[in-house]
Design an enzyme around this catalytic site. Structure first.
Site, PDB file in Angstrom:
ATOM      1  N   LYS A   1       2.077  16.423   0.368  1.00  0.00           N
ATOM      2  CA  LYS A   1       1.717  15.956   1.714  1.00  0.00           C
ATOM      3  C   LYS A   1       2.535  14.715   2.065  1.00  0.00           C
ATOM      4  O   LYS A   1       2.357  13.662   1.478  1.00  0.00           O
ATOM      5  CB  LYS A   1       0.227  15.604   1.800  1.00  0.00           C
TER       6      LYS A   1
ATOM      7  N   CYS B   1       8.280  -1.256  -1.560  1.00  0.00           N
ATOM      8  CA  CYS B   1       7.160  -1.668  -2.422  1.00  0.00           C
ATOM      9  C   CYS B   1       7.569  -2.777  -3.384  1.00  0.00           C
ATOM     10  O   CYS B   1       6.774  -3.633  -3.721  1.00  0.00           O
ATOM     11  CB  CYS B   1       6.646  -0.472  -3.204  1.00  0.00           C
TER      12      CYS B   1
END
Ligand code: NAP
Ligand code: MG
Length: 508
Positions: free
Chosen positions: A204, A314
């Site tokens: 997803k 990140c």
């Protein structure tokens, strides 16, 4: 020259023409917008779609099928059927390698198209979409393809009475949920080792960036990856993402995204079938510069490390810790780097700093910039939203001086082009500040003193510590976090550990 290639070469400069450019490019690209299950594009079972909005001009660029629990279930069933049939899982590793290398070649052939989709969908500069994101995706597929027929299993030292074999088998059906900041690359960190190891996959993408992956999965099928092995279900986290996390027939979850959502997946696992969950989550990485460092190199890397991808990385080195004696000198130079990184139209091949993902992220980043000033940090450079007339989302490279590590802008992930500068007096204090965070994804140390560098590399609690760089190692080094930055590692051969089960076989 392909259409996408011509387009990239001729993209005009400046923010304002972006709308026309996007419409023009989209008419050529014909983005795939449906769910990819069992080797075919299909609409969502509910018939629903959601709008994709480009951050370059704030306009709708596509209507994408909104998958939910029913679509996830269909995808998992198709993945299970493919896995059980052995059509991929039972192939010799050398045969999977051949197909994956064909897949990599197709990705390379369509590199311009994929880069353009990525840039239009989430606003990163086209030159980086192509030279960094898509290039690294291709490298990942090739690397795991080439690796998979070279990893051996083990024989246990049981003695002469028997034979103990330790084998690595594919997990089965792996569910992967990914973020929007490097849509294709974060997907490839997962799909390359997952597929190489013989698993079936249901992935997803983030609702903000599904377009490039929907084209990639089609290329995977064209390369010969059998129907049902690689499925992609776009949709929202709380519906499609949660359904994947809770599905009783998913054997493992691999997630990249925020720490907050990562924790949900641990819960989903506990509430369902105890599937193993690997998590790549947030970071607030310390970047420690000692006075004896090569300051010019440190300045450039400290600025680029955060401003690259608009700070939406990140492991961005967002807590810039500078030895007090050189702080002012360092900041003057850093201001120059910020000035050279003014945001501009990401479709222009010269642009180095593109958009912020969307209006929500822009508001969030601006609220941190306000909070920093309220808490008493000094806004040293940038701090403004710009190019609003374009309808798109752009924020200047921003530097805060006089930050205390207890402030919000030093503790929370801003995920924007914002550096928080903290002064320190010696190595002990540097370690104490570096570790005073819930995160532990990444840290960097700049010094010419090898003893000090190695001591800090041991004392800092982070999955990666780089010395005299804020990046490095490429695919060969494992990537992942200590503490609330995650569980498990992506990249390198260690990534295969998450996607294989260990089986012990004993023969008397
Ligand atoms: P996010 O909000 O956590 O979303 C990540 C994915 O989880 C998206 O596909 C999202 O779907 C889905 N999701 C959201 N809520 C969910 C729920 N309740 N249940 C199941 N799934 C759910 O993260 P993001 O904003 O996309 O990405 C930025 C974050 O990713 C940052 O924290 C960054 O540090 C982290 N990151 C970490 C790494 C690493 O390797 N450590 C790499 C890149 C990014 P929708 O958004 O479509 O709803
Ligand atoms: Mg999200």
């Amino acid at each position: 020259m392909s259409l996408a290639e011509t387009f990239i070469k001729n993209a005009p400069q400046g923010i304002s023409p972006a709308s026309d450019e996007i419409a023009q490019a989209l008419s050529r690209l014909e983005p795939r917008t449906q769910i990819f299950i069992d080797g075919k594009f299909v609409p969502a079972a509910s018939g629903k779609t959601f709008d994709r909005i480009s951050p370059i001009n704030g306009k709708v660029i596509a209507k994408v099928a909104e998958g939910d629990a029913e679509d996830i279930d269909r995808a998992v069933k198709s993945a299970r059927k493919a896995f059980d049939s052995g059509v991929w899982s039972d192939l010799a590793p050398a045969a999977r390698k051949k197909t994956l290398l064909r897949f990599a070649d197709l990705l390379a052939k369509h590199a311009d198209e994929l880069a353009l989709l990525e840039t239009i969908d989430m606003g990163k500069p086209i030159r980086f979409s192509k030279a960094v994101d898509v290039a690294m995706v291709i490298e990942h597929v090739r690397w795991y393809a080439e690796a998979i027929d070279k990893v051996y299993d083990e024989i246990a030292p049981t003695g002469p009475g028997g034979l103990g074999m330790i084998r690595r088998e594919p997990m089965g059906v792996v569910g992967a949920v990914i973020p929007w900041n490097y849509p294709l690359l974060m997907a490839a960190w997962k799909f390359a080792p997952i597929l190489a190891a013989g698993n079936s996959l249901v992935m997803k993408p983030a609702e903000q960036s599904p377009l490039s992956l929907l084209r990639v999965v089609e290329l995977a099928a064209e390369a010969g990856i059998p129907a049902g092995v690689f499925n992609v279900v776009p949709g929202f986290g709380p519906t499609a993402g949660a359904a994947l996390g809770k599905h009783m027939d998913v054997d493992a979850i691999s997630f990249t995204g925020s720490t907050e959502v990562g924790k949900y997946f641990l819960k989903y696992s506990g509430e369902s079938n105890m599937k193993p969950v690997s998590l790549e989550c947030g970071g607030k990485s310390p970047n420690i510069v000692f006075a004896d460092a090569d300051l010019d190199q440190a300045v450039m890397a400290s600025g680029m490390g955060v401003f690259f991808n608009s700070g939406q990385s990140c492991n961005a080195p967002t807590r810039l810790m500078i030895e007090a004696s050189i702080k002012d000198q360092f900041l003057e130079k850093l201001k120059g780097v910020a000035a050279n990184m003014a945001p501009d139209n990401p479709l222009n091949p010269k642009t180095a700093h593109g958009t912020i993902l969307d209006g929500t992220q822009t508001k969030r980043i601006m609220s941190y910039i306000e909070a920093g000033q309220k808490e008493g940090a000094k806004l040293f450079a940038g701090g403004k939203q710009v190019h609003q007339a374009s309808g798109g989302y752009y924020i200047e490279p921003t530097i805060f001086d006089n930050v205390k590590n207890s402030m919000k802008i030093a503790q929370e992930e801003i995920f924007g082009p914002v550096i928080s500068v903290i002064a320190f007096k010696d190595a002990n204090e540097a370690v104490q500040i570096a570790n005073d965070t819930i995160y532990g994804l990444w840290a960097s140390v700049w010094t010419k003193n090898i003893d000090r560098a190695l001591t800090l590399s041991r004392k800092i609690r982070a999955g990666t510590v780089t010395i005299n760089d804020v990046d490095g190692g490429g695919i060969t080094l494992p990537f992942g976090g200590y503490k609330q930055s995650g569980i498990g590692r992506d990249k390198s051969l260690h990534a295969l550990e998450k996607y294989t089960q260990m089986k012990a076989i004993y023969i008397k």
